[in-house]
Design an enzyme around this catalytic site. Sequence first.
Site, mmCIF file in Angstrom:
data_model
loop_
_atom_site.group_PDB
_atom_site.id
_atom_site.type_symbol
_atom_site.label_atom_id
_atom_site.label_comp_id
_atom_site.label_asym_id
_atom_site.label_seq_id
_atom_site.Cartn_x
_atom_site.Cartn_y
_atom_site.Cartn_z
ATOM 1 N N PHE A 110 0.813 -1.223 0.000
ATOM 2 C CA PHE A 110 0.000 0.000 0.000
ATOM 3 C C PHE A 110 0.838 1.261 0.000
ATOM 4 C CE2 PHE A 110 0.851 -0.154 4.526
ATOM 5 C CZ PHE A 110 0.735 1.155 4.983
ATOM 6 N N LYS A 111 2.107 1.159 0.398
ATOM 7 C CA LYS A 111 2.954 2.350 0.437
ATOM 8 C C LYS A 111 3.134 2.967 -0.952
ATOM 9 C CE LYS A 111 3.637 1.427 4.785
ATOM 10 N NZ LYS A 111 4.886 1.165 5.466
ATOM 11 N N ASP A 112 2.923 2.181 -1.993
ATOM 12 C CA ASP A 112 3.082 2.701 -3.359
ATOM 13 C C ASP A 112 2.104 3.841 -3.649
ATOM 14 O OD1 ASP A 112 5.155 1.006 -4.261
ATOM 15 O OD2 ASP A 112 3.728 -0.599 -4.689
ATOM 16 N N LEU A 115 3.956 6.745 -2.207
ATOM 17 C CA LEU A 115 5.357 6.942 -2.580
ATOM 18 C C LEU A 115 5.593 6.993 -4.085
ATOM 19 C CD1 LEU A 115 6.939 4.952 0.318
ATOM 20 C CD2 LEU A 115 7.362 7.349 -0.235
ATOM 21 N N THR A 149 7.818 0.399 3.453
ATOM 22 C CA THR A 149 8.095 1.795 3.092
ATOM 23 C C THR A 149 9.415 1.911 2.345
ATOM 24 O OG1 THR A 149 6.811 2.826 4.850
ATOM 25 C CG2 THR A 149 8.656 4.081 4.022
#
Length: 500
Positions: A110-112, A115, A149
């Site tokens: 989900f960090k994509d 980021l 992350t």
Amino acid sequence: MELFHSTRSTASQVTSKQAIRKGIASDGGLFVTDSLGDKPVDVAALAGKSYQQIARTVLASLLPDYTDAELADCVAGAYGDQWDDAAITPLKPLGDDFILELFHGPTSAFKDVALQILPRFMAKTTAAATDPNAANERIMILTATSGDTGKAALAGFADVPGTGITVFYPDGKVSEVQHLQMATQKGQNVQVCAVRGNFDDAQSAVKAIFGDGELAWDLANNAHTVLSSANSINVGRLVPQVVYYFAAYAQLLERQEINAGDEVEFCVPTGNFGDILAGYYAKRLGLPVAKLIVASDKNNVLYDFLTTGTYDRNRPFFTTISPSMDILISSNLERMLYYFADGDTKLIASLMDSLANNGRYDVPADLLAKIQAVFGAGWADEDQIRASIKDCWDKNHYVIDPHTACGYHTLANTPRTPGVPRVLLSTASPYKFPRAVLEALGEPAPASDFACMDALATLSGTPAPEALRGLEKAQVRFTDVIDVPDMTNYVRTTATRLAQ
């Protein structure tokens, strides 16, 4: 113009661009704005809109000094063909509930979502928008990661002009796939290093580095470099996550599962509290959120806080099969406390001082009551995580990763409010943790994680993401392992080298 300031003081006011470029406030607090919710989003108008359209609308409410053209450019670059689903964060039925898949980006986590756009936000923080004397200044992104992350930040910032990135992760406390994702990262401006200790050790050291005035002077004068963060302590990492709550609601509207104005519950696996805090921001922007349910693993400091009002990190640290949630110091809780305390910066500074010096704090009973009206909580131990993975497969023929399984278990043990849909946020592809998933499903786990991926693909009938399966033959570039006290000098040396 709406300005941002520290959670611990209103003395210094900055624009959203300055807040994103700086990452963390000078006093160690996190940037917040008292204008949150002043520009609510028209929820009824969401149905039928693309993720990109929703993103532009939501981000315009959260980042006021970015122009519509700047946001459109950032959104177009961030949410394009690097995603393997056109919906970006597709919503799917899961039994009587729904699951929001947040893992369709380039690193399968989900960090994509944040980021992929943060480097583009950074690129808009031009000299004119920040400091006219800083035209030749480089930004060094400094990040501690519990697993996801780091890779997402590396993928986002690799070879971005005018930037460098250094990622620290806890040695031996990420999965084999997570380690290889970072250690094999390509790019001339990237650096990856393991730290002897746990995530909290690395994160605390990174925060201390941001507050090191001597280092800041040294980097500015000898490497023309300023530090910024890609962790969710950076408001530019946090606000893109608000979008997918609205996107989930839009998909429910489009399928006529709800009518505009109907409330929805969200269950969110979280360690650093950023993913669920984004849901609270969405609620402040007008999204009809009935409850936000925190799902923790065995490191259940958030569960204890939300049920007792006492935050206490003086407890055993467990290394679990859900490593991205193995966290005892949840940084973004500070932002939530600021808003529920009605902007009482003195109280927040006092609580954070107590956490730093005593490892704990207690919030007043009236403050806890307000928090509990919005946030629920649950947690799962290792056996419950494994049982949830198997139960989800047996009942729904759907494979979830160990972090999502914490949420699945929590939802199963949370009383249902009649007529209120529930959405579980799925934070990572099961192929990032193929061994743990196979074992939970009662299948033999081969020696290699890549053979585990193949076995999981055969069992589930779904393909392993190419970027993950291809790691088996990728060249390992980074093998450094250091002690926590050596991190400051490592940053100084890396910044100097990347500036040459």
